[in-house]
Scaffold this motif. Structure first.
Motif, PDB file in Angstrom:
ATOM      1  N   LEU A 297       0.830  -1.208   0.000  1.00  6.79           N
ATOM      2  CA  LEU A 297       0.000   0.000   0.000  1.00  6.79           C
ATOM      3  C   LEU A 297       0.862   1.256   0.000  1.00  6.79           C
ATOM      4  CD1 LEU A 297      -3.069   0.466  -0.004  1.00  6.79           C
ATOM      5  CD2 LEU A 297      -2.952   0.797   2.465  1.00  6.79           C
ATOM      6  N   ASN A 298       1.983   1.198   0.711  1.00  6.32           N
ATOM      7  CA  ASN A 298       2.890   2.351   0.764  1.00  6.32           C
ATOM      8  C   ASN A 298       3.592   2.595  -0.570  1.00  6.32           C
ATOM      9  OD1 ASN A 298       2.394   3.015   3.457  1.00  6.32           O
ATOM     10  ND2 ASN A 298       3.937   1.577   4.216  1.00  6.32           N
ATOM     11  N   SER A 299       3.717   1.541  -1.388  1.00  6.60           N
ATOM     12  CA  SER A 299       4.451   1.685  -2.653  1.00  6.60           C
ATOM     13  C   SER A 299       3.538   1.971  -3.847  1.00  6.60           C
ATOM     14  CB  SER A 299       5.257   0.401  -2.930  1.00  6.60           C
ATOM     15  OG  SER A 299       4.387  -0.686  -3.224  1.00  6.60           O
ATOM     16  N   LEU A 300       2.217   1.919  -3.644  1.00  3.35           N
ATOM     17  CA  LEU A 300       1.294   2.128  -4.754  1.00  3.35           C
ATOM     18  C   LEU A 300       1.234   3.605  -5.169  1.00  3.35           C
ATOM     19  CD1 LEU A 300      -1.751  -0.113  -3.722  1.00  3.35           C
ATOM     20  CD2 LEU A 300       0.000  -0.624  -5.419  1.00  3.35           C
ATOM     21  N   PRO A 301       1.091   3.883  -6.466  1.00  9.50           N
ATOM     22  CA  PRO A 301       0.949   5.272  -6.945  1.00  9.50           C
ATOM     23  C   PRO A 301      -0.487   5.774  -6.724  1.00  9.50           C
ATOM     24  CG  PRO A 301       0.888   3.774  -8.812  1.00  9.50           C
ATOM     25  CD  PRO A 301       1.133   2.926  -7.596  1.00  9.50           C
ATOM     26  N   LEU A 302      -0.860   5.921  -5.454  1.00 10.10           N
ATOM     27  CA  LEU A 302      -2.247   6.269  -5.115  1.00 10.10           C
ATOM     28  C   LEU A 302      -2.639   7.642  -5.643  1.00 10.10           C
ATOM     29  CD1 LEU A 302      -2.340   4.943  -1.426  1.00 10.10           C
ATOM     30  CD2 LEU A 302      -3.203   3.807  -3.476  1.00 10.10           C
ATOM     31  N   ASP A 303      -1.752   8.621  -5.488  1.00  8.89           N
ATOM     32  CA  ASP A 303      -2.096   9.993  -5.871  1.00  8.89           C
ATOM     33  C   ASP A 303      -2.323  10.104  -7.376  1.00  8.89           C
ATOM     34  OD1 ASP A 303      -2.366  12.854  -5.046  1.00  8.89           O
ATOM     35  OD2 ASP A 303      -0.704  13.074  -6.467  1.00  8.89           O
ATOM     36  N   VAL A 304      -1.496   9.391  -8.151  1.00  9.02           N
ATOM     37  CA  VAL A 304      -1.642   9.419  -9.612  1.00  9.02           C
ATOM     38  C   VAL A 304      -3.000   8.867 -10.015  1.00  9.02           C
ATOM     39  CG1 VAL A 304      -0.708   8.527 -11.779  1.00  9.02           C
ATOM     40  CG2 VAL A 304       0.841   9.234  -9.958  1.00  9.02           C
TER      41      VAL A 304
END
Length: 527
Positions: A297-304
């Protein structure tokens, strides 16, 4: 009888393959005829039963495969070896495996590189010749390129150079490959099932020639940012790159969030992982370079991907996204494009000309003023959808990156002008729809210069006309089927104003099976 013959032929083909593999492990690739059965039994753990192949003697069996085995007269007894043609093919395969790992080398460095790659000593006599140069001379230029540098032979794999159209086709193929592998376990598929699965998934062939290649492996290697070839228990797989996998996981998280009426998903990490796995299958963290779900979850490009995350103390987490109605937002794109083609084109071109190194943000602000969109586009996610939909209609200074607000744009693209030509086919001929078989003919007649070779399919990176129209021009037109009739229909947002007077509208609707009546007042259309 036919079934027995087919079974015998299948066994003979297998014997051909087994014979080649047998000779590979024998010094100098030479076996005495009298020792063949012993070597075969030692290699495969079973007797070579010549009766299985329809023969009574081993010699007759070997004589039946002269393209594989060469029978030599020895001083005391006959010897067996592989034919020169098979040896050349063997050598070229081994050479390419070494060259793919090291790209290029001098010929005198090959024995060392071979030993490093295969873990055994290189001996050119195992390939039926005495000198490496003799075997290199047998290989065509399509396999390797050779040149002399300071009296040394330099060898490398010939570079396959795609033209611009083939490169565009490869770019579009990447999207297809992602779409095909997205629902599969571990985002991968067996290498030998790639082509048939592509045909099953899309209903069309993946023709390597469209992309300038003759081998699937070479085509996949031309997409290093999208796929990788992995080996699991001796079986080759085509797998999406970790970064692409993470993008797909983000898209799946968005779907989970959208199932909540408030567009907010309040849960904890353990339940979120269970929820994801129950809907989309297991997550293989080793493929993603992560240890567990929290690290993923910490490595996912969530903001993009427009996902907002709030982590509270402990394992509690809240995920949220902005609302997006794709149908309504796509309609905004269509109305904006129609406005651009009818009224704003000259103004936009002049604006970009006056503002050197114009960023799309400046143009977007300008369009917002010219065509009031403040009530239509209210969040980043909607804007991101619009940018993706309009990206092919503008030329960017950096062609290899997707369109963003910070992209420097240099003008309207060739694709925009082609889209306008297609729109004008309907506008100038007072049509709402057109039979598919008539489209290309009408395009050639209306635009004899640009349409001299028909629709510019490969120019814009597509492999056939239907993909160009149905995917590339989905903002402008749609393809609809009515029994055996396939028609190209102009999207409602692009209908000329003449169709909205009472007589023109009714006449057009009576002649067009594609569309139901639209709102009849300009105010309703603008909504």
């Amino acid at each position: 009888f036919d079934d027995e013959l087919e079974d015998t032929q299948r066994k003979l083909n297998q014997f051909n393959h087994e014979t080649i593999e047998l000779f590979k492990g024998v010094p100098r690739c030479v076996i005495l005829l009298s020792k063949f059965n012993n070597e075969y039994h030692k290699k495969y753990g079973r007797q070579c039963r010549v009766a299985d192949y329809g023969f009574t003697k081993l010699y007759e069996l070997l004589e039946s495969i002269p393209h594989i085995v060469q029978i030599l007269d020895g001083e005391f007894e006959k010897k067996l070896t592989l034919t020169h043609r098979v040896q050349v093919k063997r050598f070229s395969n081994d050479l390419l495996k070494v060259l793919k790992a090291h790209k290029q080398m001098f010929a005198d460095e090959f024995p060392f590189m071979y030993e490093k790659h295969f873990g055994k000593v290189f001996d050119i006599r195992d390939y039926g010749v005495c000198y490496l140069e003799d075997m290199l001379a047998e290989l065509p230029d399509s396999i390797i390129t050779r040149k002399e540098i300071d009296h040394r032979t330099f060898i490398q794999i010939p570079k396959i150079i795609q033209d611009d159209q083939e490169l565009l086709c490869i770019q579009r193929l990447k999207t297809d490959v992602i779409d095909m592998l997205k629902p599969r376990p571990r985002f991968s598929i067996q290498f030998n099932k790639f082509i048939p699965n592509y045909h099953h998934h899309f209903g069309r062939q993946c023709k390597l020639s469209h992309y300038g290649f003759t081998k699937l492996l070479e085509l996949l290697e031309a997409m290093p940012d999208t796929v990788q070839i992995t080996n699991k228990d001796g079986v080759q797989f085509v797998q999406l790159k970790p970064q692409i996998q993470k993008e797909i996981i983000c898209q799946n998280l968005v779907k989970l969030i959208e199932e909540c009426s408030s567009l907010k998903l309040k849960t904890n990490l353990i339940k979120l992982e269970d929820l994801y796995v129950s809907k989309y299958g297991c997550i293989f963290y080793q493929d993603l370079g992560c240890l567990n779900f929290p690290s993923l979850l910490n490595s996912l490009p969530l903001d993009v991907n427009f996902i907002k995350i709030d982590t509270n103390q402990g394992l509690d987490v809240t995920l949220s996204v902005d609302g997006l109605n794709e149908r309504d937002t796509k309609r905004v794109c269509k109305l904006l494009m129609n406005k651009l083609m009818d009224d704003l084109e000259d103004l936009v071109v002049q604006f970009m000309h006056d503002n050197k190194f114009c960023k799309f943000q400046q143009l977007w602000d300008y369009l917002m003023k010219c065509f009031d969109l403040s009530q239509k586009v209210t969040n980043r996610r909607q804007l991101g959808f619009i940018l993706k939909s309009l990206s092919e209609y503008f030329n960017c200074m950096d062609e290899n990156r997707p369109l963003t607000l910070s992209s420097v744009i240099t003008g309207l693209s060739d694709f925009y002008y082609f889209a306008k030509e297609i729109r004008n086919l309907f506008k100038f001929n007072n049509l709402l729809d057109l039979a598919w078989c008539e489209l290309e003919t009408l395009y050639k007649q209306t635009y004899p210069k640009s349409g001299v070779n028909g629709l510019p399919i490969k120019r814009f990176g597509y492999t056939d006309a239907q993909l160009l129209i149905s995917q590339g021009l989905s903002l402008i037109v749609s393809i609809k089927k009515y029994q055996n009739d396939k028609r190209v229909c102009l999207n409602r947002e692009f209908w000329p104003k003449t169709f909205f007077d009472s007589n023109g509208l009714s006449d057009s609707l009576n002649s067009s099976p594609c569309m139901s009546p639209p709102p009849t007042t300009p105010a309703a259309i603008a909504q």
